[in-house]
Design an enzyme around this catalytic site. Structure first.
Site, short mmCIF file in Angstrom:
data_model
loop_
_atom_site.label_atom_id
_atom_site.label_comp_id
_atom_site.label_asym_id
_atom_site.label_seq_id
_atom_site.Cartn_x
_atom_site.Cartn_y
_atom_site.Cartn_z
N TYR A 1 0.87 -1.17 -0.01
CA TYR A 1 -0.11 -0.05 0.01
C TYR A 1 0.95 1.11 0.09
O TYR A 1 0.53 2.12 -0.60
CB TYR A 1 -1.04 -0.15 1.33
CG TYR A 1 -1.99 -0.84 0.70
CD1 TYR A 1 -3.26 -0.31 0.17
CD2 TYR A 1 -2.46 -2.10 1.14
CE1 TYR A 1 -4.36 -0.93 -0.17
CE2 TYR A 1 -3.59 -2.95 0.90
CZ TYR A 1 -4.31 -2.33 0.06
OH TYR A 1 -5.39 -3.02 -0.15
N ASN B 1 -12.52 5.93 -5.61
CA ASN B 1 -11.18 5.79 -5.63
C ASN B 1 -10.37 6.17 -4.46
O ASN B 1 -10.97 7.20 -3.49
CB ASN B 1 -10.62 6.91 -6.85
CG ASN B 1 -11.42 6.53 -8.20
OD1 ASN B 1 -11.71 5.33 -8.10
ND2 ASN B 1 -11.65 7.43 -9.09
N VAL B 2 -9.17 5.83 -4.14
CA VAL B 2 -8.46 6.16 -2.91
C VAL B 2 -7.37 6.90 -3.21
O VAL B 2 -6.33 7.19 -2.45
CB VAL B 2 -8.05 4.80 -2.36
CG1 VAL B 2 -9.30 4.16 -1.74
CG2 VAL B 2 -7.17 3.62 -3.29
N ASP B 3 -7.11 7.57 -4.56
CA ASP B 3 -6.09 8.10 -5.07
C ASP B 3 -5.99 9.89 -4.51
O ASP B 3 -4.86 10.31 -4.91
CB ASP B 3 -5.75 8.11 -6.33
CG ASP B 3 -7.03 8.27 -7.15
OD1 ASP B 3 -7.98 9.40 -6.83
OD2 ASP B 3 -7.30 7.74 -8.11
N HIS C 1 -14.04 4.52 0.12
CA HIS C 1 -13.33 3.38 0.22
C HIS C 1 -11.99 3.84 0.73
O HIS C 1 -11.05 3.05 0.70
CB HIS C 1 -12.91 2.48 -1.19
CG HIS C 1 -14.02 1.79 -1.83
ND1 HIS C 1 -14.13 1.40 -3.00
CD2 HIS C 1 -15.40 1.70 -1.19
CE1 HIS C 1 -15.40 0.94 -3.22
NE2 HIS C 1 -16.15 1.08 -2.42
N CYS D 1 -4.25 3.69 13.37
CA CYS D 1 -3.87 2.75 14.35
C CYS D 1 -4.84 1.75 14.76
O CYS D 1 -6.06 1.85 14.61
CB CYS D 1 -3.67 3.95 15.58
SG CYS D 1 -3.40 2.81 17.04
N SER E 1 -17.39 0.38 -13.03
CA SER E 1 -18.13 -0.83 -13.65
C SER E 1 -19.39 -1.01 -12.89
O SER E 1 -20.23 -1.94 -13.50
CB SER E 1 -17.23 -1.98 -13.49
OG SER E 1 -17.00 -2.08 -12.07
P1 OAD Z 1 -13.45 -1.07 -12.19
O1 OAD Z 1 -12.10 -1.29 -12.50
O2 OAD Z 1 -14.45 -2.22 -11.63
O3 OAD Z 1 -14.02 -0.43 -13.39
C1 OAD Z 1 -13.57 0.57 -13.90
C2 OAD Z 1 -14.55 1.24 -15.26
O4 OAD Z 1 -14.13 2.21 -15.76
C3 OAD Z 1 -14.86 0.00 -16.31
O5 OAD Z 1 -16.14 -0.07 -16.49
C4 OAD Z 1 -14.02 0.76 -17.48
O6 OAD Z 1 -14.84 0.31 -18.90
C5 OAD Z 1 -14.07 2.10 -17.15
N1 OAD Z 1 -13.08 2.98 -17.73
C6 OAD Z 1 -11.81 2.62 -17.77
N2 OAD Z 1 -11.10 3.36 -18.40
C7 OAD Z 1 -11.80 4.54 -18.57
C8 OAD Z 1 -11.76 5.97 -19.35
N3 OAD Z 1 -10.59 6.35 -19.57
N4 OAD Z 1 -12.84 6.56 -19.24
C9 OAD Z 1 -14.13 6.02 -18.80
N5 OAD Z 1 -14.36 4.75 -18.30
C10 OAD Z 1 -13.21 4.11 -18.11
O7 OAD Z 1 -13.43 0.00 -11.28
P2 OAD Z 1 -14.38 0.77 -10.11
O8 OAD Z 1 -15.62 0.64 -10.49
O9 OAD Z 1 -14.09 1.78 -9.42
O10 OAD Z 1 -12.98 -1.56 -4.19
O11 OAD Z 1 -14.15 -0.65 -9.01
C11 OAD Z 1 -15.17 -0.43 -7.65
C12 OAD Z 1 -14.51 -1.47 -6.57
O12 OAD Z 1 -14.11 -2.41 -7.08
C13 OAD Z 1 -13.09 -0.58 -6.42
O13 OAD Z 1 -13.10 0.79 -5.70
C14 OAD Z 1 -12.32 -1.57 -5.30
C15 OAD Z 1 -12.82 -2.70 -6.20
O14 OAD Z 1 -13.13 -3.81 -5.42
C16 OAD Z 1 -12.11 -1.91 -2.98
O15 OAD Z 1 -11.19 -1.95 -3.26
C17 OAD Z 1 -13.09 -1.85 -1.60
#
Ligand code: OAD
Length: 250
Positions: free
Chosen positions: A67, A106-108, A123, A131, A193
């Protein structure tokens, strides 16, 4: 009419906007997404194995180092045009007396670095360590950490301030999310997604009050059917075009 102009027309009169974001918004900054082909984090590292409370209990040094390296990586990334356009939108809406909230998975911290002032981190954050004894959060620990794992003053360890698989989301973040969703006039889902709850259900929740709902994503998702307009493409291109279409080029 082209979907950007249609969406801009629907969004022009709204005062309270909620934007739900996911890894796709940060992809063009160079932060890997979770579920996509070669570039997804899950293909390069077994995040499912590292991102659990059990993994931290068993291998606290390994998990802390992983991390901490992600914390370093995202600091080297810069907000992209999608982040910046969302910050511009917030600024414009607030100057007109409106409200603009980003609910991000996002965590960034790239939304905050771009200038958004009201960001709910569903998240957690890579920039926070917590701690294990007192729950006290610190944002000021040195980078890199001097040791892995990092002992806390209270005799425990500092764990990453992110939400792991099997953990609940932070209560204040959930409360704020439901409050803003219950009071918004428009909801946008960008770069997610829409597979991971509760964020995956946010659009549907807001939609139960028939608010304006827009999606921007590279590919269709489960929310595509629910929204008024689903635009397929890169967030870094479509979000700036949308904000420009709402306010005009100037
Ligand atoms: P995902 O990786 O599941 O989905 C990313 C989405 O962004 C996909 O549907 C891609 O098609 C789309 N994508 C990629 N590049 C893109 C761009 N340039 N413009 C527009 N869309 C784009 O990521 P999240 O939905 O954030 O949780 O995932 C949700 C959670 O799943 C995360 O926060 C994480 C994971 O489990 C934890 O860690 C608790």
């Amino acid at each position: 009419m082209d979907p950007i102009r249609r969406a801009a027309e629907m969004l022009r009169g709204v005062h309270r906007v909620v934007v739900v974001t996911g890894a796709g918004v940060s992809a063009e900054s160079g932060v890997p997404t979770f579920r996509e082909g070669q570039s997804g984090i899950w293909d390069r590292h077994d995040v499912r194995r590292l991102a659990t409370p059990e993994a931290f209990r068993r291998h606290p040094g390994l998990v802390s180092r992983w991390y901490d390296e992600r914390r370093r990586d995202v600091l080297l990334c810069q907000p992209n045009p999608a982040h910046r356009a969302l910050a511009t939108w917030e600024h414009r809406l607030r100057s007109a007396g409106g409200q603009f909230t980003v609910l991000t998975q996002n965590v960034d911290r790239l939304h905050q670095r771009a200038g958004n002032g009201d960001v709910v981190e569903l998240h957690g954050s890579l920039h926070t360590w917590r701690c294990t004894v007192t729950g006290r959060e610190r944002r000021d620990l040195p980078l890199p950490l001097p040791q892995y794992p990092m002992p806390s003053e209270a005799g425990g360890l500092y764990r990453p301030g992110v939400v792991w698989f099997g953990e609940d989301l932070p209560e204040p973040a959930m409360r704020r999310s439901f409050q803003t969703l219950a009071a918004c006039d428009a909801v946008l889902s960008i770069g997610t997604s829409a597979l991971v709850y509760p964020a995956a259900g946010f659009v549907e929740l807001a939609q139960s009050r028939s608010v304006v709902a827009i999606e921007i994503n590279l590919e269709p998702t489960p929310v595509s059917e629910l929204v008024d307009i689903s635009m397929l493409g890169r967030a870094g291109e479509l979000v700036p075009r949308l904000v420009e279409a709402i306010y005009g080029a100037g």
